[in-house]
Structures are given as structure tokens and as C-alpha cells.
Design a protein around this motif. Structure first.
Motif, PDB file in Angstrom:
ATOM      1  N   LEU A  28       0.820  -1.199   0.000  1.00 13.44           N
ATOM      2  CA  LEU A  28       0.000   0.000   0.000  1.00 13.44           C
ATOM      3  C   LEU A  28       0.854   1.249   0.000  1.00 13.44           C
ATOM      4  N   THR A 196      -7.506   3.567   1.799  1.00  7.05           N
ATOM      5  CA  THR A 196      -7.677   2.258   1.190  1.00  7.05           C
ATOM      6  C   THR A 196      -9.147   1.892   1.279  1.00  7.05           C
ATOM      7  N   SER A 199     -10.896  -2.807   0.215  1.00  7.67           N
ATOM      8  CA  SER A 199      -9.707  -3.671   0.169  1.00  7.67           C
ATOM      9  C   SER A 199     -10.059  -5.154   0.176  1.00  7.67           C
ATOM     10  N   TRP A 200     -11.334  -5.478   0.392  1.00  2.92           N
ATOM     11  CA  TRP A 200     -11.779  -6.873   0.354  1.00  2.92           C
ATOM     12  C   TRP A 200     -12.026  -7.354  -1.083  1.00  2.92           C
ATOM     13  N   HIS A 202     -11.286  -7.300  -5.569  1.00  2.00           N
ATOM     14  CA  HIS A 202     -10.162  -7.457  -6.495  1.00  2.00           C
ATOM     15  C   HIS A 202      -9.524  -6.107  -6.828  1.00  2.00           C
ATOM     16  N   TRP A 204     -10.320  -1.477  -6.771  1.00  5.08           N
ATOM     17  CA  TRP A 204     -11.132  -0.314  -6.421  1.00  5.08           C
ATOM     18  C   TRP A 204     -10.840   0.793  -7.435  1.00  5.08           C
ATOM     19  N   GLN A 223      -6.962   0.887  -8.162  1.00  2.22           N
ATOM     20  CA  GLN A 223      -5.930   0.241  -7.351  1.00  2.22           C
ATOM     21  C   GLN A 223      -6.286  -1.238  -7.249  1.00  2.22           C
ATOM     22  N   TYR A 225      -5.998  -5.069  -5.598  1.00  3.63           N
ATOM     23  CA  TYR A 225      -5.740  -5.825  -4.367  1.00  3.63           C
ATOM     24  C   TYR A 225      -5.550  -7.281  -4.781  1.00  3.63           C
ATOM     25  N   GLY A 226      -4.397  -7.826  -4.513  1.00  5.08           N
ATOM     26  CA  GLY A 226      -4.134  -9.183  -4.951  1.00  5.08           C
ATOM     27  C   GLY A 226      -3.734  -9.222  -6.408  1.00  5.08           C
TER      28      GLY A 226
END
Length: 390
Positions: A28, A196, A199-200, A202, A204, A223, A225-226
Motif C-alpha cells: 500500500l 484504502t 480492500s476486500w 479485487h 477499487w 488500485q 488488491y491481490g
């Protein structure tokens, strides 16, 4: 992607292809939301390999999601070239389909159409093919949307693609459910620095107004995530200008300041729009105003007034009973041309045309013609593409 809200004229979604790179370990950024992924469509016009290279090296972009299709009849004319050029720039490419479905049978039909168009456009097997769900689905129940999204994704899988759903953040949990570890919500805070969100999921989408040095217009930035949108692979491609990446990320994490309603003024605008994508017609010039009806892509809208307000450029449509209001773009879309009464004249590129031929035919130099369209004389132009000549 396009969003995002239905209020935003977004015609974009992604085609992807290259299985050459992509995925990264993400840490992050405390300074600003990262521009890990950008989505493009016909709305952005022809995008060259050089433009995608700039996105990667100067802005840290890792993946591009290309619009491929819409409904059951529209194939994005730039999907094939976008996929090829994204791959040439060694970025991971994915695709998206702008959904119109409100029933299960429609979702199945659109899933099949999206899969076929993705294959025809060169989207590689294993890429993500997302449904952009933000239009007429607001008028049906959450349970129906959940079932329809599931049916669409089931069809996409048959073509070898990994499915996902993109939608407005305000619709998550109200108009549809996105399970933890899935989804691509869009929500635009004024300042995404040090925040952020979602964040849960894929990915944003935090901005619809990102700018890149050698590309014209606004872009949607997300952004990640993963590694879902980068195929779980580690990339050896790194930004070459880390200082520029940091500075550009910080700059693009902020939305344009919205004018206060008190200072905003309506100006005359007699103009006819043909919508490139579905847009909400509202009772007032605000995203919180009551929805009159979602206008589907292809709708012709005649306006009499325009205003910059609430971070968007709004227009007013005279109706049999009062007025309707819709967004034509972000606040950065100036009203200056309305005040001056100016409008553009376009030329549609034909087979055999070149920059020189079109310029000579219209009394311009090649360089002036290319500049008017935010391109260079080395940019490729395609039959059917519309160029500004006046």
C-alpha cells in the motif's frame, strides 16, 4: 470504466490479452491510491503502444482493461488495437462488457456475445472479462441482479475467461452483492491520498479523471488488491521513473474541485447528443436527484442548457412535463465552447485515407490535423474513426 456511476458517460471496458506479464506484489502506498490499472474504450479513441508505455514507466500502471462489447450487438471498434498495443507495451490486458441485462435470459445472451467478441478481438484465454453493471439494473431487485450476474459469469467461463463484476460502490449491498475476495467497485473520494477503500475486493476504481502525459482526455484509474487482474504472475517489468510514478500517483489521486452550486450558472446550449453508453436521466442536476429513467446507449438527447456543478458537466433536456438532467462528463469538460457557440466538424476516415490525404482534402497541414485530434502524424488511423477538422 467507464465509473462509476450511470451518471457518467463512460463507454469503456476492457479487452485483454497478453499473457506476457503482469501481476505484482502490492504494498500500500501511504501517499496516494495507486494507478495499478486503467480502463479504456472507444471513448478514448485510438491508443498507441507509446501511450501505454508511458502509463507503465511514468505512472506505474500494471494492467489495462479494454472495453470489448455492449448489450448483444455492439463490439468496441478499438478493442482489437487496444489489446494488441497493450500487449506490445508489456502490460497485462483484460476486458469488460457493458451490461444491459435485467433478466436471466438477457444475461446469458450477453455473456455469450461478450465471450465471442472477446475471442474475435484477441483477448487471451485466462484474462479477466468483467461485466460492467451500472445502467438499467437499478430498477430491478438485488436478488435478480445477483442471479443475472451469476448467469453472465457462468457463460463467460465457457469461453475460457475469468469473470468479475464492476459496479458503483453505492450499489454494493443495495442493488447487488459482491462476495469477499471478488468484485471491482467504483467510488471517487475527492482526495484518495492515504486511503484504502474496498480492500476486500479485487480492485477499487478511485478516479475517473486521471491524466497521462502523452494521452489526451480523462481515464479511469484503479488500485488492485491481490493478483486477480494480473493473472497471479510476477512481472519483471518495472516503472523506470520511480519519482515520476510517486508524483503522478499523488496528483491523480485527487478529483477536480467541484464548483459550489451557488456560483454555478446555467448557459444556453442547443445541442443533440447520441449517448455512447447508458446514462441516468434525473429530476435535477445532482447525482442524488431522483431518477426519472435510465437512457440506453444510442438514445438521442436534445438539450437547451448546460452547467458545471457537483464535479460534473450537466445538460438539461426539455420534456413534455418539465425537464430532465444528465451528465455529459466530468467538470473538466469546459462550458467555454457553449458560450462561444462553437462546434466541431468531423471527418469519417475511409479505407485508403492517410493523414496527408485528409489534410489536403480539408485545407489543413498534416501536423495541424493530427494536433486537433491529440495525435501525431505517426499515429495510425482506422476506417470509421472520426477526426476533428474544424
Amino acid at each position: 470504466m467507464g465509473a462509476i456511476r450511470v451518471d457518467k458517460l463512460k463507454s469503456k471496458l476492457v479487452l485483454s490479452g497478453v499473457a506476457a506479464i503482469a501481476a505484482f506484489s502490492f504494498a500500500l502506498n501511504a501517499d496516494a491510491a495507486r494507478m495499478d490499472m486503467v480502463d479504456v474504450s472507444n471513448h478514448n479513441g485510438y491508443m498507441s503502444t507509446a501511450e501505454y508505455n508511458s502509463m507503465r514507466t511514468e505512472f506505474g500502471v500494471k494492467a489495462v482493461t479494454v472495453k470489448i462489447s455492449e448489450g448483444t450487438t455492439y463490439k468496441d471498434p478499438y478493442a482489437t488495437s487496444n489489446i494488441a498495443n497493450v500487449q506490445s507495451a508489456k502490460l497485462y490486458v483484460n476486458g469488460y462488457h457493458f451490461a444491459h441485462y435485467t433478466t436471466k435470459s438477457q444475461a446469458i445472451a450477453e455473456g455469450n456475445f461478450a465471450g465471442r467478441m472477446a475471442k474475435a478481438s484477441g483477448l487471451p484465454v485466462g484474462a479477466v472479462l468483467a461485466a460492467d453493471v451500472e445502467a438499467g439494473q437499478g430498477s430491478v431487485s438485488k436478488a435478480t441482479n445477483n442471479a443475472n450476474n451469476k448467469a453472465f459469469m457462468k457463460q463467460v467461463k465457457k469461453y475460457g475467461y475469468r469473470p468479475d463484476v464492476y459496479t458503483m460502490g453505492s450499489w454494493v449491498g443495495t442493488k447487488m452483492d459482491l462476495k469477499k475476495g471478488t468484485g471491482w467497485p467504483a467510488s471517487y473520494p475527492y482526495d484518495a491520498s492515504g486511503k484504502t477503500w474496498y480492500s476486500w475486493s479485487h480492485a477499487w476504481q478511485f478516479s475517473s479523471t486521471a491524466h497521462f502525459r502523452i494521452s489526451s482526455g480523462n481515464f479511469d484509474a484503479s488500485q488492485l488488491y491481490g493478483t486477480y487482474y494480473t493473472a497471479g504472475q510476477k512481472s519483471t517489468v518495472k516503472p523506470t521513473d520511480k519519482k515520476a510514478v510517486k508524483a503522478n500517483s499523488k496528483k491523480n489521486s485527487k478529483q477536480p474541485a467541484a464548483q459550489s452550486n451557488a456560483s454555478a450558472k446555467w448557459v444556453k446550449e442547443s445541442k443533440t447528443y447520441t449517448l455512447k453508453t447508458a446514462v441516468n436521466l434525473r429530476t435535477g442536476a445532482s447525482t442524488s436527484s431522483k431518477l426519472i429513467v435510465p437512457l440506453p446507449a444510442g438514445t438521442t438527447v436534445k438539450t437547451d442548457r448546460a452547467i458545471i456543478q457537483g464535479g460534473y458537466r450537466w445538460v438539461r433536456q426539455p420534456r413534455s412535463h418539465g425537464y430532465g438532467y444528465l451528465v455529459t462528463g466530468p467538470a473538466s469538460n469546459s462550458l467555454a465552447y457553449v458560450k462561444g457557440g462553437a462546434s466541431h466538424t468531423h471527418y469519417t476516415v475511409k479505407f485508403g485515407d492517410s493523414w496527408w490525404v485528409i489534410a489536403q482534402r480539408n485545407g489543413l497541414s498534416m501536423y495541424t490535423l493530427a494536433a486537433k485530434n491529440g495525435k501525431s502524424i505517426y499515429s495510425t488511423i482506422y476506417p470509421g474513426e472520426k477526426l476533428i477538422i474544424k
